[in-house]
Design an enzyme around this catalytic site. Structure first.
Site, PDB file in Angstrom:
ATOM      1  N   ARG A  72       0.590  -1.568   0.197  1.00  0.00           N
ATOM      2  CA  ARG A  72      -0.046   0.230  -0.174  1.00  0.00           C
ATOM      3  C   ARG A  72       1.082   1.316   0.592  1.00  0.00           C
ATOM      4  O   ARG A  72       0.069   2.164  -0.969  1.00  0.00           O
ATOM      5  CB  ARG A  72      -0.891   0.150   1.426  1.00  0.00           C
ATOM      6  CG  ARG A  72      -0.644  -0.089   2.190  1.00  0.00           C
ATOM      7  CD  ARG A  72      -1.434   0.000   3.093  1.00  0.00           C
ATOM      8  NE  ARG A  72      -2.500  -1.084   4.057  1.00  0.00           N
ATOM      9  CZ  ARG A  72      -3.291  -1.773   3.727  1.00  0.00           C
ATOM     10  NH1 ARG A  72      -3.853  -0.247   3.140  1.00  0.00           N
ATOM     11  NH2 ARG A  72      -3.627  -3.265   3.535  1.00  0.00           N
ATOM     12  N   THR A  73       1.895   1.528   0.600  1.00  0.00           N
ATOM     13  CA  THR A  73       2.797   2.675   0.206  1.00  0.00           C
ATOM     14  C   THR A  73       3.275   2.651  -0.501  1.00  0.00           C
ATOM     15  O   THR A  73       3.451   3.975  -1.050  1.00  0.00           O
ATOM     16  CB  THR A  73       4.481   2.326   1.481  1.00  0.00           C
ATOM     17  OG1 THR A  73       3.863   1.784   3.685  1.00  0.00           O
ATOM     18  CG2 THR A  73       4.973   3.448   2.064  1.00  0.00           C
ATOM     19  N   LYS A 129      22.526 -10.170  -2.787  1.00  0.00           N
ATOM     20  CA  LYS A 129      23.733 -10.998  -3.538  1.00  0.00           C
ATOM     21  C   LYS A 129      25.176 -10.169  -1.898  1.00  0.00           C
ATOM     22  O   LYS A 129      26.470 -10.454  -2.294  1.00  0.00           O
ATOM     23  CB  LYS A 129      25.013 -10.274  -4.394  1.00  0.00           C
ATOM     24  CG  LYS A 129      23.561 -11.019  -5.237  1.00  0.00           C
ATOM     25  CD  LYS A 129      23.613 -11.154  -7.063  1.00  0.00           C
ATOM     26  CE  LYS A 129      22.181 -10.585  -7.896  1.00  0.00           C
ATOM     27  NZ  LYS A 129      22.364  -9.341  -8.972  1.00  0.00           N
ATOM     28  N   ARG A 173      12.300   1.651   1.386  1.00  0.00           N
ATOM     29  CA  ARG A 173      11.190   1.340   2.880  1.00  0.00           C
ATOM     30  C   ARG A 173      12.391   0.747   3.083  1.00  0.00           C
ATOM     31  O   ARG A 173      13.062  -0.897   2.279  1.00  0.00           O
ATOM     32  CB  ARG A 173      10.277   0.485   2.275  1.00  0.00           C
ATOM     33  CG  ARG A 173       9.501  -0.279   3.332  1.00  0.00           C
ATOM     34  CD  ARG A 173       8.963   0.452   3.707  1.00  0.00           C
ATOM     35  NE  ARG A 173       8.317  -0.229   4.840  1.00  0.00           N
ATOM     36  CZ  ARG A 173       6.305  -0.046   5.148  1.00  0.00           C
ATOM     37  NH1 ARG A 173       6.774   1.045   5.175  1.00  0.00           N
ATOM     38  NH2 ARG A 173       5.915  -0.492   5.702  1.00  0.00           N
ATOM     39  N   HIS A 210       8.063   6.540  10.175  1.00  0.00           N
ATOM     40  CA  HIS A 210       7.069   5.983   8.945  1.00  0.00           C
ATOM     41  C   HIS A 210       6.520   7.454   9.003  1.00  0.00           C
ATOM     42  O   HIS A 210       5.433   8.095   9.114  1.00  0.00           O
ATOM     43  CB  HIS A 210       6.743   4.662   8.974  1.00  0.00           C
ATOM     44  CG  HIS A 210       5.750   4.655   7.809  1.00  0.00           C
ATOM     45  ND1 HIS A 210       5.945   4.870   6.449  1.00  0.00           N
ATOM     46  CD2 HIS A 210       4.768   3.742   7.781  1.00  0.00           C
ATOM     47  CE1 HIS A 210       5.363   4.862   5.940  1.00  0.00           C
ATOM     48  NE2 HIS A 210       4.509   3.456   6.296  1.00  0.00           N
TER      49      HIS A 210
END
Lengths: 152, 318
Positions: free
Chosen positions: B53-54, B82, B103, B131
């Site tokens: 959603r973000t 990696k 994020r 956030h």
């Protein structure tokens, strides 16, 4: 003139005398300052009587003057010790070690999810409460007690 | 001379003036969401932790402003797996993009990225830490429904121990003379550091363990959060409280007319479905406000001012 009882260990010509170390921290201070790696004379003494501390340690390091970074490291494990800077047998400066406002690259953050524990980077702690020894990580902002953090 | 790079990493250091400025800009975007202000720009969305959603909200904001979007939604496809450092990934992407939305599950990752990146960093959530775009849309939702941020009675309900959105909200609201009510089971009560923060900033607060229509009768905003089973060390305690912090329509009988119910979503069962049609319900619109808040965030970090947004000639009508 100092009398015999006061002169605990032989005077040094040039260097640093670390005084007022809580006795039990004497070897920790030696270890934090990496004195075992020096090739100049080092004298370590502990369990001397002290009016302030009851019992104290003293370390004399010849021909060595500590950097600000070394003093910051020292401030984390043994705040309030005194550094006597000796030149030509005279104390030219007395520095009481105290926590700086910031510790850069000195201690690890206690938060395992903090970016500083997951990336090859320098840590940065803000000292948010000098009196009670509270640090705040610049990155994850977790507050932590200075007695619970580890040196880098 | 080029002005200093702007980032959007935390809500904690925003001034009152800056918050109001951002809300005013968001309201301009609500009037006219479709523009070409970011035409020719490339926005990178790097989701080291999935958050659909973000990500959709940020990508919609970029697209509605005319930017193009690159990035990854799933860390399994990035080179972090990696063993590449965050620094290398950020520097590589900053070769391509004008702004990076990220994020990450690591706390402080966005702050660190902002220190190494030559392009602006927008924090779309860094672990349990911050956030800030969620906080901005929460503030916008409060402002829009109440007409002000000043002197409101705000009830925070549920998981106040781990809920980063409620912690950010306290910090952002410190400028606006609020009264907070912390409604939570003992195991998930507001942590002491935030209560100290309130005292230091003269923010009034009351604590409650009961949650019923009398407790909330005085509320302007009820901010619900989810009480998660995995947060409890004592499952007996969870069983005892799990149905206490559920908001149902019959609890709203005495609510003030202006009262709105917010939730950062996703909800599970903490707001009963019979609340959805109640005029006090606002959580779906709240999520929609995220678009306008994020359009404002993009413009601000890319150096587009409120004046330019108000006098924008690139608006696409209809």
């Amino acid at each position: 003139m100092m009398n015999k009882q006061e002169r605990l260990v032989a005077a040094i010509e040039n260097g640093t005398v670390i005084d007022h170390i809580p006795s039990e921290k004497t070897y920790l201070v030696a270890s934090v300052l990496k004195l075992d790696r020096l090739d100049t004379p080092v004298t370590i003494g502990q369990n001397y009587r002290s009016k302030k501390l009851g019992s104290k340690g003293i370390i004399k390091v010849e021909n060595k003057f500590f950097t600000d970074e070394e003093i910051s490291r020292l401030s984390v494990v043994a705040p309030n010790v005194v550094l006597n800077i000796i030149r030509d047998f005279e104390v030219t400066e007395k520095k009481t070690v105290s926590l700086p406002n910031e510790l850069t690259g000195i201690v690890r953050c206690n938060n395992p999810k903090c970016v500083t524990n997951n990336e090859p980077m320098r840590t940065l702690m803000h000292v948010s409460d000098k009196k009670h020894g509270v640090l705040k990580c610049h990155y994850c902002e977790k507050e932590q007690e200075i007695s619970k953090v580890k040196l880098v | 001379m080029k002005s200093a790079k702007k980032d959007f990493v935390t809500i904690a250091n925003l001034t009152k003036e800056k918050i109001m400025y951002m809300l005013e800009m968001a309201s301009e975007f609500e009037k006219h969401p479709n523009r070409e202000l970011l035409k020719g720009k490339i926005v990178a969305t790097l989701f080291f932790e999935p958050s659909t959603r973000t990500r959709l909200s940020f990508e919609t904001a970029a697209n509605r402003l005319g930017a193009k979007v690159i990035g990854f939604a799933d860390p399994k496809v990035s080179s972090g797996t990696k063993g590449e450092t965050l620094k290398d990934t950020i520097l590589m992407v900053s070769n391509y993009a004008d702004v990076i939305v990220m994020r990450h599950y690591i706390e402080g990752a966005a702050q660190y990225a902002s220190e190494v990146s030559p392009v602006p960093i927008v924090n779309a959530g860094d672990g349990a830490h911050q956030h800030p775009s969620q906080c901005m849309l929460d503030l916008y939702s409060i402002y829009k429904t109440q007409g002000t941020l000043e002197k409101l009675n705000i009830y925070l309900v549920g998981d106040l121990k781990y809920g980063r959105t409620v912690h950010s909200l306290i910090m952002a609201m410190r400028h606006f003379n609020p009264t907070f009510h912390f409604v939570a089971p003992k195991e998930l009560a507001m942590p002491n550091e935030y209560k100290i923060y309130c005292k230091e900033h003269n923010i009034r607060f009351e604590e409650h363990t009961d949650f019923n229509e009398d407790v909330i009768a005085d509320a302007d905003i009820i901010y619900m959060t989810r009480v998660q089973k995995e947060r409890f060390s004592d499952l007996m305690e969870y069983e005892r409280v799990k149905n206490v912090y559920i908001l149902t329509a019959d609890m709203l009988a005495n609510a003030k007319e202006n009262m709105k119910i917010l939730h950062p979503l996703p909800r599970v069962n903490e707001i009963a479905y019979d609340v959805d049609d109640n005029p006090h319900a606002y959580y779906i619109q709240q999520a929609g406000n995220g678009l306008f808040a994020r359009e404002a965030i993009f413009c601000d970090v890319l150096g587009i001012t409120l004046d330019e947004v108000k006098n924008d000639k690139t608006i696409i009508e209809g």
